[in-house]
Design an enzyme around this catalytic site. Structure first.
Site, PDB file in Angstrom:
ATOM      1  CE1 TYR A  18       5.990 -33.561  23.263  1.00 10.76           C
ATOM      2  CE2 TYR A  18       6.537 -33.322  25.132  1.00 10.76           C
ATOM      3  CZ  TYR A  18       6.700 -34.385  24.041  1.00 10.76           C
ATOM      4  OH  TYR A  18       6.768 -35.700  24.160  1.00 10.76           O
ATOM      5  CG  HIS A  22       3.625 -35.327  27.390  1.00 13.59           C
ATOM      6  ND1 HIS A  22       3.379 -34.600  25.765  1.00 13.59           N
ATOM      7  CD2 HIS A  22       3.394 -37.119  26.556  1.00 13.59           C
ATOM      8  CE1 HIS A  22       3.698 -35.303  24.919  1.00 13.59           C
ATOM      9  NE2 HIS A  22       3.958 -36.222  25.492  1.00 13.59           N
ATOM     10  CE1 TYR A  41       7.753 -42.983  26.187  1.00 14.77           C
ATOM     11  CE2 TYR A  41       5.431 -43.914  25.024  1.00 14.77           C
ATOM     12  CZ  TYR A  41       6.988 -42.933  25.045  1.00 14.77           C
ATOM     13  OH  TYR A  41       6.520 -42.696  23.375  1.00 14.77           O
ATOM     14  CD1 TRP A  76       0.321 -38.695  21.458  1.00 14.21           C
ATOM     15  CD2 TRP A  76      -0.670 -37.718  22.676  1.00 14.21           C
ATOM     16  NE1 TRP A  76       1.311 -37.907  22.404  1.00 14.21           N
ATOM     17  CE2 TRP A  76       0.409 -37.033  23.106  1.00 14.21           C
ATOM     18  CE3 TRP A  76      -2.286 -37.238  23.726  1.00 14.21           C
ATOM     19  CZ2 TRP A  76       0.140 -36.589  24.672  1.00 14.21           C
ATOM     20  CZ3 TRP A  76      -1.915 -36.701  24.370  1.00 14.21           C
ATOM     21  CH2 TRP A  76      -0.756 -36.006  25.019  1.00 14.21           C
ATOM     22  CD1 TRP A  77       1.634 -40.102  17.422  1.00 15.10           C
ATOM     23  CD2 TRP A  77       1.207 -41.027  15.170  1.00 15.10           C
ATOM     24  NE1 TRP A  77       1.964 -41.241  17.261  1.00 15.10           N
ATOM     25  CE2 TRP A  77       1.636 -42.130  15.789  1.00 15.10           C
ATOM     26  CE3 TRP A  77       1.049 -41.313  14.060  1.00 15.10           C
ATOM     27  CZ2 TRP A  77       2.817 -43.228  15.688  1.00 15.10           C
ATOM     28  CZ3 TRP A  77       1.489 -42.659  13.241  1.00 15.10           C
ATOM     29  CH2 TRP A  77       2.267 -43.727  14.627  1.00 15.10           C
TER      30      TRP A  77
END
Length: 104
Positions: A18, A22, A41, A76-77
């Site tokens: 993960y 990112h 963000y 992306w999802w």
């Protein structure tokens, strides 16, 4: 600015993956987020509970919600579904958090 916070989950064996995905995020996704008014963000990992806490400042709810319908967000999802729980539309399972304190 509107401050938002939400919580998601990450699979127990996917913490490193993960984080790798990112760092950095796709440039196209970064551009979409910024063009839709997202600022500052951040996502934080609670390794002990496999939880992700996210905070973001947005210019408007409408623009923030419009991100979900972009092609890059949809890709992306889908890309992230193997590392975290997802809804039927591939969006991450998430819950909005209520702000209870803020020190400007």
């Amino acid at each position: 600015m509107i401050r938002k916070a939400f919580v998601m989950q990450v699979n127990p064996d996917a913490h490193e993956e993960y984080q790798r995905r990112h760092n950095p995020i796709w440039p196209e996704l970064e551009a979409v987020l910024k063009s839709h008014g997202a600022h500052n963000y951040a996502i934080y990992l609670d390794k002990a509970r496999n939880l992700l806490f996210a905070t973001v400042e947005i210019e408007s709810e409408e623009r923030w919600n419009a991100v979900a319908s972009t092609e890059i967000c949809q890709r992306w999802w889908k890309y992230m579904t193997d590392v975290m729980p997802a809804n039927p539309d591939n969006s991450p399972v998430s819950s909005e958090l209520q702000e209870v304190f803020y020190l400007p």
